[in-house]
Motif scaffolding. Structure first.
Motif, PDB file in Angstrom:
ATOM      1  N   GLU A  42       0.323  -0.896  -0.277  1.00 47.83           N
ATOM      2  CA  GLU A  42      -0.093  -0.215  -0.116  1.00 47.83           C
ATOM      3  C   GLU A  42       0.844   1.059   0.315  1.00 47.83           C
ATOM      4  N   LEU A  43       2.130   1.348   0.983  1.00 49.75           N
ATOM      5  CA  LEU A  43       3.032   2.336   0.802  1.00 49.75           C
ATOM      6  C   LEU A  43       3.515   2.731  -0.413  1.00 49.75           C
ATOM      7  N   PHE A  44       3.931   1.808  -1.093  1.00 49.92           N
ATOM      8  CA  PHE A  44       4.446   1.915  -2.654  1.00 49.92           C
ATOM      9  C   PHE A  44       3.392   1.952  -3.612  1.00 49.92           C
TER      10      PHE A  44
ATOM     11  N   GLU B  16       0.338   3.866  -2.883  1.00 50.54           N
ATOM     12  CA  GLU B  16       0.988   5.745  -2.464  1.00 50.54           C
ATOM     13  C   GLU B  16       2.115   6.336  -2.799  1.00 50.54           C
ATOM     14  N   HIS B  17       2.925   5.793  -2.548  1.00 48.23           N
ATOM     15  CA  HIS B  17       4.065   6.844  -2.606  1.00 48.23           C
ATOM     16  C   HIS B  17       5.291   6.968  -4.194  1.00 48.23           C
ATOM     17  N   ILE B  18       4.947   5.599  -4.626  1.00 50.06           N
ATOM     18  CA  ILE B  18       5.818   5.521  -6.319  1.00 50.06           C
ATOM     19  C   ILE B  18       4.153   5.382  -6.922  1.00 50.06           C
ATOM     20  N   ALA B  19       3.983   4.125  -6.574  1.00 48.45           N
ATOM     21  CA  ALA B  19       2.659   3.824  -8.094  1.00 48.45           C
ATOM     22  C   ALA B  19       2.435   5.208  -8.400  1.00 48.45           C
ATOM     23  N   LEU B  20       1.257   5.843  -7.710  1.00 50.88           N
ATOM     24  CA  LEU B  20       0.568   6.667  -8.419  1.00 50.88           C
ATOM     25  C   LEU B  20       1.113   7.501  -7.931  1.00 50.88           C
TER      26      LEU B  20
END
Length: 219
Positions: free
Chosen positions: A135-137, A139-143
């Motif tokens: 989820e962090l990935f 939020e911070h990177i993918a999106l």
């Protein structure tokens, strides 16, 4: 102040940490990177940090919270700031060519990776096993990165520098190639005889032109 303190201060930018918290985080990074999250106990981390185990739980409710406290800043700093910041450079013609942007991005993220190798190693090895990290990935990177990168792709497609394929395909191919190279170089085969300058150029050329030779023809 030690080198570790400087790295932690930079990574946790904006967060005021006590000396004990810094020691806990440094010890956790070293242990998680060496043994993995599951095989590392909080008692080991406490012993290495020179604090009581209860001190860890005063700052972090669980071992998972400690993991997230380490990995979240890496998520936020590994890719997103560079992409977002350099979008403006692209749009203002600082990178006239997509190839120039790719080279700058690869070199910039390589420097970050070398500086934070243990922490990035934790991210890579633990993300498949923790939904919170996924989820962090996202939020911070993918999106965040995806939205900005799409603008870059459309900018260079309009200039005729990238073929007219869906932007998400350009995103996937670009980042899987760049980070595949960096992970192989610094995590999987760091002992190999790497020619970094040549390998960087080959990586960029592969993204730009693929593997087809001049005599390639599809039958």
């Amino acid at each position: 102040m030690t080198d570790h303190d400087l790295e932690i201060d930079e990574l946790m930018d904006g967060d005021e940490l006590t000396d004990k918290q810094k020691k806990i985080i440094v010890s956790a990074i070293e242990s998680f990177a060496e043994k993995g999250f599951s095989a590392t106990s909080t008692s080991e981390i406490a012993k290495k940090a020179g604090v009581a185990e209860g001190t860890i739980f005063r700052h972090y409710k669980t071992k998972k919270d400690l993991l997230l406290a380490i990995v979240a800043p890496v998520m936020a700093k590994f890719v997103a700031p560079f992409i977002i910041k350099d979008l403006q450079k692209v749009l203002h013609q600082d990178y006239e060519h997509f190839e120039d942007f790719l080279t700058a991005m690869l070199l910039n993220r390589r420097d970050f990776l070398v500086k934070n190798l243990s922490t990035v190693k934790i991210l890579v090895q633990e993300i498949p096993f923790h939904p919170e990290l996924k989820e962090l990935f996202k939020e911070h990177i993918a999106l965040k990165v995806y939205a900005q990168f799409i603008k870059l792709v459309e900018h260079y497609q309009a200039k005729g520098q990238i073929m007219d394929i869906p932007a998400y395909s350009v995103f996937r191919m670009t980042f899987s190639t760049i980070f595949g190279y960096l992970i192989a170089r610094y995590m999987i085969l760091p002992e190999a005889d790497w020619d970094d300058e040549a390998e960087t150029e080959r990586t960029i050329q592969f993204i730009m032109h693929g593997l087809a030779g001049p005599n390639h023809s599809k039958k």
